[in-house]
Every structure is written in structure tokens, then in C-alpha cells.
Write a protein that holds these residues in place. Sequence first.
Motif, mmCIF file in Angstrom:
data_model
loop_
_atom_site.group_PDB
_atom_site.id
_atom_site.type_symbol
_atom_site.label_atom_id
_atom_site.label_comp_id
_atom_site.label_asym_id
_atom_site.label_seq_id
_atom_site.Cartn_x
_atom_site.Cartn_y
_atom_site.Cartn_z
ATOM 1 N N ILE A 1 10.486 4.613 -28.191
ATOM 2 C CA ILE A 1 10.963 5.139 -26.910
ATOM 3 C C ILE A 1 10.327 6.503 -26.641
ATOM 4 C CG2 ILE A 1 12.985 5.839 -25.565
ATOM 5 C CD1 ILE A 1 12.808 2.800 -26.070
ATOM 6 N N GLY A 2 10.161 7.291 -27.686
ATOM 7 C CA GLY A 2 9.482 8.582 -27.539
ATOM 8 C C GLY A 2 8.047 8.419 -27.073
ATOM 9 N N TRP A 3 7.368 7.386 -27.590
ATOM 10 C CA TRP A 3 6.006 7.096 -27.145
ATOM 11 C C TRP A 3 6.001 6.756 -25.656
ATOM 12 C CZ3 TRP A 3 3.808 2.548 -25.266
ATOM 13 C CH2 TRP A 3 2.428 2.567 -25.136
ATOM 14 N N LEU A 4 6.989 5.965 -25.220
ATOM 15 C CA LEU A 4 7.090 5.635 -23.792
ATOM 16 C C LEU A 4 7.314 6.891 -22.953
ATOM 17 C CD1 LEU A 4 9.321 2.424 -23.813
ATOM 18 C CD2 LEU A 4 6.927 2.582 -23.146
ATOM 19 N N VAL A 5 8.168 7.773 -23.422
ATOM 20 C CA VAL A 5 8.433 9.024 -22.701
ATOM 21 C C VAL A 5 7.164 9.871 -22.632
ATOM 22 C CG1 VAL A 5 9.695 11.220 -22.827
ATOM 23 C CG2 VAL A 5 10.899 9.065 -23.198
ATOM 24 N N LEU A 6 6.425 9.945 -23.738
ATOM 25 C CA LEU A 6 5.189 10.721 -23.761
ATOM 26 C C LEU A 6 4.170 10.177 -22.758
ATOM 27 C CD1 LEU A 6 3.327 12.888 -25.028
ATOM 28 C CD2 LEU A 6 2.626 11.127 -26.666
ATOM 29 N N VAL A 7 3.958 8.880 -22.766
ATOM 30 C CA VAL A 7 2.985 8.273 -21.854
ATOM 31 C C VAL A 7 3.414 8.470 -20.397
ATOM 32 C CG1 VAL A 7 1.983 6.082 -21.105
ATOM 33 C CG2 VAL A 7 2.116 6.626 -23.538
ATOM 34 N N ALA A 8 4.693 8.232 -20.103
ATOM 35 C CA ALA A 8 5.186 8.417 -18.734
ATOM 36 C C ALA A 8 5.049 9.879 -18.298
ATOM 37 C CB ALA A 8 6.639 7.959 -18.629
ATOM 38 N N SER A 9 5.324 10.798 -19.199
ATOM 39 C CA SER A 9 5.202 12.222 -18.876
ATOM 40 C C SER A 9 3.760 12.614 -18.593
ATOM 41 C CB SER A 9 5.749 13.079 -20.020
ATOM 42 O OG SER A 9 7.111 12.804 -20.232
ATOM 43 N N LEU A 10 2.838 12.091 -19.398
ATOM 44 C CA LEU A 10 1.424 12.404 -19.173
ATOM 45 C C LEU A 10 0.923 11.820 -17.852
ATOM 46 C CD1 LEU A 10 0.000 11.986 -22.783
ATOM 47 C CD2 LEU A 10 0.357 14.121 -21.510
ATOM 48 N N ILE A 11 1.370 10.631 -17.512
ATOM 49 C CA ILE A 11 0.990 10.035 -16.225
ATOM 50 C C ILE A 11 1.549 10.866 -15.076
ATOM 51 C CG2 ILE A 11 1.331 8.037 -14.715
ATOM 52 C CD1 ILE A 11 1.169 6.317 -17.289
ATOM 53 N N TRP B 1 0.799 14.821 -10.732
ATOM 54 C CA TRP B 1 1.192 16.096 -10.152
ATOM 55 C C TRP B 1 -0.011 17.038 -10.055
ATOM 56 C CZ3 TRP B 1 2.112 21.087 -12.515
ATOM 57 C CH2 TRP B 1 2.744 21.990 -11.663
ATOM 58 N N LEU B 2 -0.841 17.078 -11.098
ATOM 59 C CA LEU B 2 -2.029 17.930 -11.059
ATOM 60 C C LEU B 2 -3.047 17.453 -10.031
ATOM 61 C CD1 LEU B 2 -2.545 18.666 -14.864
ATOM 62 C CD2 LEU B 2 -1.675 20.221 -13.097
ATOM 63 N N SER B 3 -3.096 16.143 -9.806
ATOM 64 C CA SER B 3 -4.032 15.632 -8.804
ATOM 65 C C SER B 3 -3.608 16.011 -7.385
ATOM 66 C CB SER B 3 -4.168 14.106 -8.920
ATOM 67 O OG SER B 3 -3.020 13.466 -8.398
ATOM 68 N N LEU B 4 -2.341 16.331 -7.217
ATOM 69 C CA LEU B 4 -1.841 16.774 -5.906
ATOM 70 C C LEU B 4 -2.103 18.257 -5.678
ATOM 71 C CD1 LEU B 4 1.613 14.959 -5.755
ATOM 72 C CD2 LEU B 4 -0.516 14.288 -4.627
ATOM 73 N N GLY C 1 0.814 -1.213 0.000
ATOM 74 C CA GLY C 1 0.000 0.000 0.000
ATOM 75 C C GLY C 1 0.845 1.260 0.000
ATOM 76 N N ALA C 2 2.045 1.168 -0.529
ATOM 77 C CA ALA C 2 2.944 2.325 -0.560
ATOM 78 C C ALA C 2 2.343 3.425 -1.433
ATOM 79 C CB ALA C 2 4.310 1.904 -1.092
ATOM 80 N N SER C 3 2.564 4.652 -1.034
ATOM 81 C CA SER C 3 2.063 5.781 -1.811
ATOM 82 C C SER C 3 2.998 6.966 -1.637
ATOM 83 C CB SER C 3 0.647 6.151 -1.353
ATOM 84 O OG SER C 3 0.675 6.555 -0.004
ATOM 85 N N GLY C 4 2.734 7.992 -2.395
ATOM 86 C CA GLY C 4 3.533 9.206 -2.315
ATOM 87 C C GLY C 4 4.301 9.465 -3.598
ATOM 88 N N LEU C 5 4.899 10.626 -3.629
ATOM 89 C CA LEU C 5 5.616 11.062 -4.823
ATOM 90 C C LEU C 5 6.801 10.153 -5.147
ATOM 91 C CD1 LEU C 5 5.766 13.187 -7.028
ATOM 92 C CD2 LEU C 5 7.176 14.573 -5.508
ATOM 93 N N GLY C 6 7.555 9.755 -4.140
ATOM 94 C CA GLY C 6 8.709 8.892 -4.370
ATOM 95 C C GLY C 6 8.322 7.532 -4.917
ATOM 96 N N VAL C 7 7.244 6.977 -4.387
ATOM 97 C CA VAL C 7 6.765 5.675 -4.867
ATOM 98 C C VAL C 7 6.283 5.806 -6.305
ATOM 99 C CG1 VAL C 7 5.042 3.869 -4.534
ATOM 100 C CG2 VAL C 7 6.200 4.862 -2.570
ATOM 101 N N MET C 8 5.531 6.875 -6.587
ATOM 102 C CA MET C 8 5.054 7.083 -7.949
ATOM 103 C C MET C 8 6.219 7.226 -8.919
ATOM 104 S SD MET C 8 4.341 9.238 -10.724
ATOM 105 C CE MET C 8 4.876 10.787 -10.101
ATOM 106 N N ALA C 9 7.240 7.966 -8.523
ATOM 107 C CA ALA C 9 8.403 8.136 -9.388
ATOM 108 C C ALA C 9 9.119 6.803 -9.607
ATOM 109 C CB ALA C 9 9.358 9.159 -8.787
ATOM 110 N N ALA C 10 9.234 6.000 -8.553
ATOM 111 C CA ALA C 10 9.880 4.691 -8.681
ATOM 112 C C ALA C 10 9.081 3.774 -9.603
ATOM 113 C CB ALA C 10 10.043 4.052 -7.306
#
Length: 87
Positions: free
Chosen positions: A67-77, A82-85, A27-36
Amino acid sequence: MKFDRLDLVWLVLLAATAATWVLGERGASGLGVMAALLALSFIKGRLVVLDFMALRGVRLMWRALLIGWLVLVASLIALAYWLSLGG
């Protein structure tokens, strides 16, 4: 039995999957967990694209596209998180 690159990639994918499962079960949560989790997902996606889709030796355009598609999806997530915070 010969141990090759795909075997190593498969083990890394298994380890990354296990790590994400452990974080979810705890049940880990937080910015660090999300980044990991995002970093692990990106690494897993990159390994699948380059090794299991066999794009490691092809022209840069195809690797960059996926790889660019992966970067785009990760950036949008990451942006959505970040906006939900209230960022």
C-alpha cells in the motif's frame, strides 16, 4: 450460486474501469479529473493487493509495504502533474 467478497470486489473494479474509460472517451481534463482518476487507480490497486493477492489477512508489514508503494507512485504522479501546471 454464492456471491462472495471477491465477486463484489470484481464488480467494483469493473465499475472503476468503466468510469475511467468514460472520462478518457469524453476527453475530460483538469485538476478534478486527475484527482478522480488517481483516486480510482489507488482504490483499484488497494483492492487488488488486499483481495486478489490475498494480503488482507497477512501481517501488517506486507500490506503496508504494498500500500505504501501505491501511495508513493500516486504521490509522484500527482507531483509531476502539479509541476507540469507550473505549480
